[in-house]
Motif scaffolding. Structure first.
Motif, PDB file in Angstrom:
ATOM      1  N   ARG A   9       0.876  -1.172   0.000  1.00  0.00           N
ATOM      2  CA  ARG A   9       0.000   0.000   0.000  1.00  0.00           C
ATOM      3  C   ARG A   9       0.918   1.228   0.000  1.00  0.00           C
ATOM      4  NH1 ARG A   9      -4.214   2.162   4.665  1.00  0.00           N
ATOM      5  NH2 ARG A   9      -4.890   4.013   3.501  1.00  0.00           N
ATOM      6  N   HIS A  10       0.540   2.242  -0.765  1.00  0.00           N
ATOM      7  CA  HIS A  10       1.357   3.457  -0.828  1.00  0.00           C
ATOM      8  C   HIS A  10       1.640   4.026   0.567  1.00  0.00           C
ATOM      9  CE1 HIS A  10      -2.142   5.821   0.243  1.00  0.00           C
ATOM     10  NE2 HIS A  10      -2.828   5.023  -0.555  1.00  0.00           N
ATOM     11  N   ASN A  16      -4.479  11.168   3.596  1.00  0.00           N
ATOM     12  CA  ASN A  16      -4.481  10.255   4.752  1.00  0.00           C
ATOM     13  C   ASN A  16      -4.141  11.086   5.993  1.00  0.00           C
ATOM     14  OD1 ASN A  16      -2.762   7.640   2.887  1.00  0.00           O
ATOM     15  ND2 ASN A  16      -4.951   7.833   3.228  1.00  0.00           N
ATOM     16  N   THR A  22     -10.319   9.638   0.127  1.00  0.00           N
ATOM     17  CA  THR A  22      -9.531   9.987  -1.054  1.00  0.00           C
ATOM     18  C   THR A  22     -10.055   9.329  -2.332  1.00  0.00           C
ATOM     19  OG1 THR A  22      -7.659   9.950   0.460  1.00  0.00           O
ATOM     20  CG2 THR A  22      -7.168  10.241  -1.867  1.00  0.00           C
ATOM     21  N   GLY A  23     -10.151   8.002  -2.330  1.00  0.00           N
ATOM     22  CA  GLY A  23     -10.636   7.305  -3.527  1.00  0.00           C
ATOM     23  C   GLY A  23      -9.788   7.599  -4.751  1.00  0.00           C
ATOM     24  N   ARG A  61       0.079   8.544  -5.727  1.00  0.00           N
ATOM     25  CA  ARG A  61       0.575   8.081  -4.427  1.00  0.00           C
ATOM     26  C   ARG A  61       1.106   6.640  -4.520  1.00  0.00           C
ATOM     27  NH1 ARG A  61      -5.057   8.584  -4.357  1.00  0.00           N
ATOM     28  NH2 ARG A  61      -6.355   7.064  -3.232  1.00  0.00           N
ATOM     29  N   GLU A  88      -7.538   2.857  -6.113  1.00  0.00           N
ATOM     30  CA  GLU A  88      -8.340   2.764  -4.890  1.00  0.00           C
ATOM     31  C   GLU A  88      -9.808   2.617  -5.289  1.00  0.00           C
ATOM     32  OE1 GLU A  88      -9.039   1.695  -2.320  1.00  0.00           O
ATOM     33  OE2 GLU A  88      -8.049   2.909  -0.794  1.00  0.00           O
ATOM     34  N   TYR A  91     -14.566   6.424  -4.004  1.00  0.00           N
ATOM     35  CA  TYR A  91     -15.299   6.679  -2.753  1.00  0.00           C
ATOM     36  C   TYR A  91     -16.528   7.559  -2.962  1.00  0.00           C
ATOM     37  CZ  TYR A  91     -13.774   4.581   1.663  1.00  0.00           C
ATOM     38  OH  TYR A  91     -13.604   3.723   2.731  1.00  0.00           O
ATOM     39  N   LYS A  99     -13.066  12.287   7.493  1.00  0.00           N
ATOM     40  CA  LYS A  99     -13.635  11.050   8.045  1.00  0.00           C
ATOM     41  C   LYS A  99     -14.269  11.273   9.414  1.00  0.00           C
ATOM     42  CE  LYS A  99     -10.699   8.158   5.182  1.00  0.00           C
ATOM     43  NZ  LYS A  99      -9.770   7.075   4.930  1.00  0.00           N
ATOM     44  N   ARG A 115     -17.542   2.509   4.883  1.00  0.00           N
ATOM     45  CA  ARG A 115     -16.092   2.235   4.843  1.00  0.00           C
ATOM     46  C   ARG A 115     -15.773   0.754   4.662  1.00  0.00           C
ATOM     47  NH1 ARG A 115     -12.058   3.373   9.355  1.00  0.00           N
ATOM     48  NH2 ARG A 115     -10.394   3.285   7.823  1.00  0.00           N
ATOM     49  N   ARG A 116     -16.511  -0.119   5.362  1.00  0.00           N
ATOM     50  CA  ARG A 116     -16.057  -1.502   5.416  1.00  0.00           C
ATOM     51  C   ARG A 116     -17.089  -2.564   5.025  1.00  0.00           C
ATOM     52  NH1 ARG A 116     -12.131   0.460   4.691  1.00  0.00           N
ATOM     53  NH2 ARG A 116     -10.207   0.565   5.906  1.00  0.00           N
ATOM     54  N   GLY A 183      -5.283   0.885  -0.060  1.00  0.00           N
ATOM     55  CA  GLY A 183      -5.906   0.147   1.038  1.00  0.00           C
ATOM     56  C   GLY A 183      -6.975  -0.819   0.552  1.00  0.00           C
ATOM     57  N   ASN A 184      -7.921  -0.316  -0.243  1.00  0.00           N
ATOM     58  CA  ASN A 184      -9.058  -1.177  -0.603  1.00  0.00           C
ATOM     59  C   ASN A 184      -8.816  -2.022  -1.846  1.00  0.00           C
ATOM     60  OD1 ASN A 184     -11.107  -0.505   1.516  1.00  0.00           O
ATOM     61  ND2 ASN A 184     -10.624   1.552   0.768  1.00  0.00           N
TER      62      ASN A 184
END
Ligand code: DG2
Length: 247
Positions: A9-10, A16, A22-23, A61, A88, A91, A99, A115-116, A183-184
């Protein structure tokens, strides 16, 4: 025969650091993120898992992280493949929003659903939103298929053909593959590699800038479930911080 795949991951991005969704917004690395990327490259070199090929998203990134890490490992010269499929998750209308403020406005349940959860996308972004990617030339080929929001299930759907296609093709050639992404989009890869359930993946968070090494067996199954962070202690602390973002 085993195959080596490194997921990275960057490093921390400026958004962040500001705690903003960010997306697909193309923000740079923060100073801390730059240092993380260089350190990540050092960990790769120290572990002796030198990448033969790099796959990145189309976002700076991830691109900058890969460049810095590969330079630190003296592998800045390897071939690169880039794809929007590694971007990513989009979003949606949350892009650019803080957030913590989002959590305070909508409450814990809705915040974590966005988010999850596996299949609840945020509201779509409008083309006139300053953080929309409408008209961005790098996505011109996607036309009307360019996403305006995504849940993790959408990311898995767009990542599947790329993981089992170009990434596995390189692994099958015996190459050590570095995937520098997000991340995603990397949670989607981990879900597929480790065959994690739709519910189980909610608890998986990835730290910034710490390489995660997977050794895969002849059937492309991880020899160690969840792979192995090249700095496990730092990874554990950073994973908790990602999980608690917004609070
Ligand atoms: C983060 C992930 O993506 O955020 O888009 O805000 O890896 O590109 O920094 P990244 C974003 P969470 O899903 O962890 O909130």
């Amino acid at each position: 025969m085993t195959y080596t795949l490194i997921l990275l991951r960057h490093g921390e991005s400026t958004w962040n650091a500001l705690n903003q969704f960010t997306g697909w917004v193309d923000v740079p690395l923060s100073e801390k993120g730059t240092a993380e990327a260089i350190r990540g490259g050092g960990l790769i070199a120290d572990a002796g898992v030198l990448p033969d090929v790099l796959h990145t998203s189309l976002l700076r990134r991830a691109i900058m992280t890969a460049n810095l890490a590969l330079d630190a490992a003296d592998r800045h010269w390897i071939p690169v493949r880039r794809s929007w499929r590694l971007n990513e998750r989009h979003y949606g209308d949350l892009q650019g929003k803080n957030k913590k403020q989002t959590l305070d406005t909508y409450g814990e349940e809705q915040f974590m659903l966005w988010r999850r959860s596996y299949d609840t996308p945020p509201p779509p972004i409008s083309d006139t939103n300053e953080f929309s990617q409408a008209g961005d030339p790098r996505y011109a080929d996607l036309g009307d298929d360019a996403p305006k929001t995504e849940c993790l299930a959408d990311v898995v759907a767009r990542m599947e053909s790329y993981l089992y296609g170009p990434i596995f093709d390189d692994l099958k050639e015996g190459k050590t593959v570095l995937v520098a992404a997000h991340g995603n989009s990397l949670r989607a890869v981990v879900k597929m590699l480790d065959e994690i359930s739709d519910e189980g993946i909610a608890k998986v968070n990835l730290p910034t800038g710490i390489p995660l090494k997977y050794e895969l067996d002849e059937n492309f199954k991880p020899i160690k479930a969840g792979g192995e962070y090249l700095d496990p202690e730092a990874a554990a602390a950073a994973i908790t911080a990602v999980a608690n973002q917004g609070r």
